[in-house]
Write a protein that holds these residues in place. Sequence first.
Motif, PDB file in Angstrom:
ATOM      1  N   LYS A  30      35.144  40.601  46.509  1.00  0.00           N
ATOM      2  CA  LYS A  30      36.363  40.032  45.931  1.00  0.00           C
ATOM      3  C   LYS A  30      36.095  38.687  45.249  1.00  0.00           C
ATOM      4  O   LYS A  30      36.475  38.501  44.091  1.00  0.00           O
ATOM      5  N   SER A  31      35.430  37.781  45.960  1.00  0.00           N
ATOM      6  CA  SER A  31      35.148  36.480  45.326  1.00  0.00           C
ATOM      7  C   SER A  31      34.298  36.668  44.092  1.00  0.00           C
ATOM      8  O   SER A  31      34.489  35.991  43.075  1.00  0.00           O
ATOM      9  N   THR A  32      33.344  37.584  44.187  1.00  0.00           N
ATOM     10  CA  THR A  32      32.428  37.810  43.067  1.00  0.00           C
ATOM     11  C   THR A  32      33.161  38.305  41.833  1.00  0.00           C
ATOM     12  O   THR A  32      32.927  37.817  40.732  1.00  0.00           O
ATOM     13  N   ILE A  33      34.065  39.251  42.012  1.00  0.00           N
ATOM     14  CA  ILE A  33      34.759  39.789  40.828  1.00  0.00           C
ATOM     15  C   ILE A  33      35.693  38.729  40.249  1.00  0.00           C
ATOM     16  O   ILE A  33      35.785  38.575  39.027  1.00  0.00           O
ATOM     17  N   GLY A  41      41.305  43.315  49.580  1.00  0.00           N
ATOM     18  CA  GLY A  41      40.231  44.232  49.958  1.00  0.00           C
ATOM     19  C   GLY A  41      39.609  43.749  51.243  1.00  0.00           C
ATOM     20  O   GLY A  41      39.817  42.605  51.655  1.00  0.00           O
ATOM     21  N   ARG A  42      38.828  44.632  51.859  1.00  0.00           N
ATOM     22  CA  ARG A  42      38.219  44.202  53.108  1.00  0.00           C
ATOM     23  C   ARG A  42      37.157  43.155  52.821  1.00  0.00           C
ATOM     24  O   ARG A  42      36.636  43.073  51.701  1.00  0.00           O
ATOM     25  N   SER A  43      36.840  42.374  53.827  1.00  0.00           N
ATOM     26  CA  SER A  43      35.909  41.287  53.593  1.00  0.00           C
ATOM     27  C   SER A  43      34.554  41.866  53.203  1.00  0.00           C
ATOM     28  O   SER A  43      34.174  42.956  53.644  1.00  0.00           O
ATOM     29  N   ASN A  44      33.878  41.162  52.347  1.00  0.00           N
ATOM     30  CA  ASN A  44      32.558  41.539  51.852  1.00  0.00           C
ATOM     31  C   ASN A  44      32.567  42.632  50.781  1.00  0.00           C
ATOM     32  O   ASN A  44      31.519  43.112  50.358  1.00  0.00           O
ATOM     33  N   VAL A  45      33.741  43.015  50.324  1.00  0.00           N
ATOM     34  CA  VAL A  45      33.813  44.080  49.319  1.00  0.00           C
ATOM     35  C   VAL A  45      33.388  43.584  47.934  1.00  0.00           C
ATOM     36  O   VAL A  45      33.057  44.373  47.041  1.00  0.00           O
ATOM     37  N   ALA A  76      29.170  43.975  39.708  1.00  0.00           N
ATOM     38  CA  ALA A  76      29.071  42.557  39.375  1.00  0.00           C
ATOM     39  C   ALA A  76      27.624  42.195  39.060  1.00  0.00           C
ATOM     40  O   ALA A  76      27.346  41.214  38.381  1.00  0.00           O
ATOM     41  N   LEU A  77      26.708  43.021  39.559  1.00  0.00           N
ATOM     42  CA  LEU A  77      25.278  42.764  39.355  1.00  0.00           C
ATOM     43  C   LEU A  77      24.873  43.076  37.918  1.00  0.00           C
ATOM     44  O   LEU A  77      24.231  42.268  37.250  1.00  0.00           O
ATOM     45  N   THR A  78      25.234  44.251  37.438  1.00  0.00           N
ATOM     46  CA  THR A  78      24.844  44.659  36.081  1.00  0.00           C
ATOM     47  C   THR A  78      25.950  44.390  35.061  1.00  0.00           C
ATOM     48  O   THR A  78      25.734  44.537  33.865  1.00  0.00           O
TER      49      THR A  78
END
Length: 175
Positions: free
Chosen positions: A14-17, A8-12, A153-155
Amino acid sequence: FPEVAFVGRSNVGKSTIINSLTNRKKLAKVSNTPGRTRLVNFFMIDNICSLVDLPGYGYAKISKSEKQAWGKIIEEYLMNRPDLRKVVLLVDARHKPTEDDVLMIEYLRHYSIEVLVVATKLDKLKRNDIKKSENIIRETLGLSEEKILFYSALTKENLQKVIDEIFSGILPETV
Ligand code: GDP
């Protein structure tokens, strides 16, 4: 081990998910290819599957040679993975997928790699706009029957659906 890769594009998000998926389980980071900002990271889950974090794309300010280097990393990864089962393509729920997203999905289709589209940052989308957003993503990426999962990812909304879909056919029922 079977592998699921994330692009995915950066900041989408990805690391968080990837973190939300791995935090729930035993996690060992098993290897990583050194580089400046763009690494391929492998996360092993319970010794049965690995999640592969591919470098994000679409940096506004990168040079042509950096872009080529990125393309090479992705291509080398994708071309040499007999255990790759599917690629999770992350797009931002609020935005029309980019030209890079379109190229990516066409590339994956060309090589008959299974794709799961996950729209991130659902919490930032008004409820009334979800259907519209889904249609735009569907149309831009040329999806017909394929699922699009909306995730926050927040909720943690739809986290279980994302897990079920990502690991379906890969992990035993106990996930
Ligand atoms: P990457 O570059 O694709 O790995 O993106 P990151 O995972 O680093 O996320 C980029 C930013 O988006 C960070 O500030 C995250 O906290 C934020 N983010 C990721 N997922 C979500 C989400 O579902 N909702 C919201 N509101 N922010 C998110």
